[in-house]
Design a protein around this motif. Sequence first.
Motif, PDB file in Angstrom:
ATOM      1  N   HIS A 161       0.821  -1.214   0.000  1.00  0.00           N
ATOM      2  CA  HIS A 161       0.000   0.000   0.000  1.00  0.00           C
ATOM      3  C   HIS A 161       0.857   1.266   0.000  1.00  0.00           C
ATOM      4  CE1 HIS A 161       0.668  -0.815   4.298  1.00  0.00           C
ATOM      5  NE2 HIS A 161       0.584   0.488   4.462  1.00  0.00           N
ATOM      6  N   THR A 162       2.050   1.194   0.584  1.00  0.00           N
ATOM      7  CA  THR A 162       2.955   2.342   0.590  1.00  0.00           C
ATOM      8  C   THR A 162       3.525   2.566  -0.807  1.00  0.00           C
ATOM      9  OG1 THR A 162       3.536   1.807   2.866  1.00  0.00           O
ATOM     10  CG2 THR A 162       4.983   3.348   1.708  1.00  0.00           C
ATOM     11  N   ALA A 163       3.851   1.483  -1.508  1.00  0.00           N
ATOM     12  CA  ALA A 163       4.371   1.594  -2.876  1.00  0.00           C
ATOM     13  C   ALA A 163       3.318   2.203  -3.801  1.00  0.00           C
ATOM     14  CB  ALA A 163       4.802   0.221  -3.384  1.00  0.00           C
ATOM     15  N   ARG A 164       2.066   1.747  -3.664  1.00  0.00           N
ATOM     16  CA  ARG A 164       0.993   2.311  -4.488  1.00  0.00           C
ATOM     17  C   ARG A 164       0.754   3.784  -4.159  1.00  0.00           C
ATOM     18  NH1 ARG A 164      -1.074  -2.837  -3.359  1.00  0.00           N
ATOM     19  NH2 ARG A 164      -2.373  -1.988  -1.694  1.00  0.00           N
ATOM     20  N   ALA A 165       0.856   4.145  -2.892  1.00  0.00           N
ATOM     21  CA  ALA A 165       0.678   5.541  -2.494  1.00  0.00           C
ATOM     22  C   ALA A 165       1.788   6.421  -3.076  1.00  0.00           C
ATOM     23  CB  ALA A 165       0.660   5.667  -0.977  1.00  0.00           C
ATOM     24  N   ALA A 166       3.007   5.904  -3.132  1.00  0.00           N
ATOM     25  CA  ALA A 166       4.123   6.669  -3.707  1.00  0.00           C
ATOM     26  C   ALA A 166       3.898   6.894  -5.200  1.00  0.00           C
ATOM     27  CB  ALA A 166       5.438   5.932  -3.466  1.00  0.00           C
ATOM     28  N   ILE A 167       3.363   5.890  -5.888  1.00  0.00           N
ATOM     29  CA  ILE A 167       3.048   6.043  -7.313  1.00  0.00           C
ATOM     30  C   ILE A 167       1.933   7.065  -7.487  1.00  0.00           C
ATOM     31  CG2 ILE A 167       2.102   4.855  -9.334  1.00  0.00           C
ATOM     32  CD1 ILE A 167       3.632   2.337  -8.289  1.00  0.00           C
ATOM     33  N   SER A 168       0.944   7.006  -6.620  1.00  0.00           N
ATOM     34  CA  SER A 168      -0.158   7.967  -6.657  1.00  0.00           C
ATOM     35  C   SER A 168       0.347   9.393  -6.429  1.00  0.00           C
ATOM     36  CB  SER A 168      -1.199   7.604  -5.598  1.00  0.00           C
ATOM     37  OG  SER A 168      -2.262   8.514  -5.618  1.00  0.00           O
ATOM     38  N   ALA A 169       1.316   9.546  -5.548  1.00  0.00           N
ATOM     39  CA  ALA A 169       1.892  10.872  -5.296  1.00  0.00           C
ATOM     40  C   ALA A 169       2.584  11.415  -6.541  1.00  0.00           C
ATOM     41  CB  ALA A 169       2.881  10.797  -4.128  1.00  0.00           C
ATOM     42  N   GLN A 170       3.180  10.527  -7.338  1.00  0.00           N
ATOM     43  CA  GLN A 170       3.798  10.958  -8.598  1.00  0.00           C
ATOM     44  C   GLN A 170       2.733  11.470  -9.560  1.00  0.00           C
ATOM     45  OE1 GLN A 170       7.226  11.039  -9.365  1.00  0.00           O
ATOM     46  NE2 GLN A 170       7.252  10.748  -7.162  1.00  0.00           N
ATOM     47  N   ARG A 171       1.594  10.801  -9.579  1.00  0.00           N
ATOM     48  CA  ARG A 171       0.479  11.261 -10.418  1.00  0.00           C
ATOM     49  C   ARG A 171       0.009  12.639  -9.978  1.00  0.00           C
ATOM     50  NH1 ARG A 171      -1.685   5.493 -10.077  1.00  0.00           N
ATOM     51  NH2 ARG A 171      -1.251   4.647 -12.143  1.00  0.00           N
ATOM     52  N   LYS A 172      -0.130  12.826  -8.674  1.00  0.00           N
ATOM     53  CA  LYS A 172      -0.573  14.113  -8.136  1.00  0.00           C
ATOM     54  C   LYS A 172       0.434  15.219  -8.424  1.00  0.00           C
ATOM     55  CE  LYS A 172      -3.444  12.257  -4.467  1.00  0.00           C
ATOM     56  NZ  LYS A 172      -3.654  12.127  -3.020  1.00  0.00           N
ATOM     57  N   ALA A 173       1.704  14.847  -8.573  1.00  0.00           N
ATOM     58  CA  ALA A 173       2.761  15.818  -8.874  1.00  0.00           C
ATOM     59  C   ALA A 173       2.796  16.185 -10.353  1.00  0.00           C
ATOM     60  CB  ALA A 173       4.114  15.265  -8.444  1.00  0.00           C
ATOM     61  N   GLY A 174       1.927  15.563 -11.169  1.00  0.00           N
ATOM     62  CA  GLY A 174       1.833  15.928 -12.575  1.00  0.00           C
ATOM     63  C   GLY A 174       2.396  14.920 -13.553  1.00  0.00           C
ATOM     64  N   CYS A 175       2.836  13.772 -13.079  1.00  0.00           N
ATOM     65  CA  CYS A 175       3.367  12.739 -13.977  1.00  0.00           C
ATOM     66  C   CYS A 175       2.216  11.880 -14.494  1.00  0.00           C
ATOM     67  CB  CYS A 175       4.352  11.848 -13.241  1.00  0.00           C
ATOM     68  SG  CYS A 175       5.797  12.703 -12.623  1.00  0.00           S
ATOM     69  N   VAL A 176       2.345  11.456 -15.739  1.00  0.00           N
ATOM     70  CA  VAL A 176       1.391  10.498 -16.303  1.00  0.00           C
ATOM     71  C   VAL A 176       2.023   9.126 -16.121  1.00  0.00           C
ATOM     72  CG1 VAL A 176       0.175   9.743 -18.367  1.00  0.00           C
ATOM     73  CG2 VAL A 176       0.533  12.185 -17.952  1.00  0.00           C
ATOM     74  N   VAL A 177       1.408   8.315 -15.248  1.00  0.00           N
ATOM     75  CA  VAL A 177       1.937   6.996 -14.928  1.00  0.00           C
ATOM     76  C   VAL A 177       1.084   5.944 -15.633  1.00  0.00           C
ATOM     77  CG1 VAL A 177       2.494   5.367 -13.090  1.00  0.00           C
ATOM     78  CG2 VAL A 177       2.751   7.821 -12.690  1.00  0.00           C
ATOM     79  N   ASP A 178       1.739   5.126 -16.450  1.00  0.00           N
ATOM     80  CA  ASP A 178       1.071   4.066 -17.195  1.00  0.00           C
ATOM     81  C   ASP A 178       1.194   2.766 -16.411  1.00  0.00           C
ATOM     82  OD1 ASP A 178      -0.130   2.848 -19.537  1.00  0.00           O
ATOM     83  OD2 ASP A 178       1.843   1.963 -19.902  1.00  0.00           O
ATOM     84  N   ARG A 179       0.127   1.961 -16.419  1.00  0.00           N
ATOM     85  CA  ARG A 179       0.157   0.656 -15.766  1.00  0.00           C
ATOM     86  C   ARG A 179      -0.151  -0.406 -16.805  1.00  0.00           C
ATOM     87  NH1 ARG A 179      -3.560  -2.898 -12.928  1.00  0.00           N
ATOM     88  NH2 ARG A 179      -5.236  -1.551 -13.641  1.00  0.00           N
ATOM     89  N   ALA A 180       0.719  -1.399 -16.909  1.00  0.00           N
ATOM     90  CA  ALA A 180       0.530  -2.492 -17.856  1.00  0.00           C
ATOM     91  C   ALA A 180       0.544  -3.806 -17.083  1.00  0.00           C
ATOM     92  CB  ALA A 180       1.635  -2.485 -18.899  1.00  0.00           C
ATOM     93  N   GLU A 181      -0.363  -4.713 -17.454  1.00  0.00           N
ATOM     94  CA  GLU A 181      -0.412  -6.037 -16.831  1.00  0.00           C
ATOM     95  C   GLU A 181       0.564  -6.972 -17.549  1.00  0.00           C
ATOM     96  OE1 GLU A 181      -2.004  -7.296 -14.158  1.00  0.00           O
ATOM     97  OE2 GLU A 181      -2.777  -5.294 -13.706  1.00  0.00           O
ATOM     98  N   THR A 182       1.395  -7.648 -16.784  1.00  0.00           N
ATOM     99  CA  THR A 182       2.324  -8.641 -17.326  1.00  0.00           C
ATOM    100  C   THR A 182       2.229  -9.895 -16.452  1.00  0.00           C
ATOM    101  OG1 THR A 182       4.204  -7.984 -15.952  1.00  0.00           O
ATOM    102  CG2 THR A 182       3.924  -6.818 -18.050  1.00  0.00           C
ATOM    103  N   GLU A 183       2.969 -10.934 -16.821  1.00  0.00           N
ATOM    104  CA  GLU A 183       2.987 -12.141 -15.999  1.00  0.00           C
ATOM    105  C   GLU A 183       3.638 -11.886 -14.641  1.00  0.00           C
ATOM    106  OE1 GLU A 183       6.245 -11.922 -18.901  1.00  0.00           O
ATOM    107  OE2 GLU A 183       4.142 -12.247 -19.272  1.00  0.00           O
TER     108      GLU A 183
END
Length: 87
Positions: free
Chosen positions: A51-73
């Motif tokens: 949950h901390t890792a996901r929150a850090a990614i979310s903070a990057q989004r809030k800072a103006g970054c476009v974060v792409d998520r792709a499903e892999t194995e």
Amino acid sequence: MITPNAAAKNSDRITKVAKKLTRHQQLRKLLTRKSGVTIAQLQNTFGWQPHTARAAISAQRKAGCVVDRAETEKGSVYRIVEVQGTR
């Protein structure tokens, strides 16, 4: 009293020490890699819970970054595809 030689040696020693990247800088570096980063990799790198890792990614989004998520194995792979305001 510090002699000129001693002062020069001290300044050499200071410049040789590499600056350590902050966690924010390390996270940004991982997210901007072509291969991206998984939650598991963030957990191993920083010792975070999922949950901390996901929150850090979310903070990057809030800072103006476009974060792409792709499903892999391996699971979801996150990467920054665009930083808004720096085009």
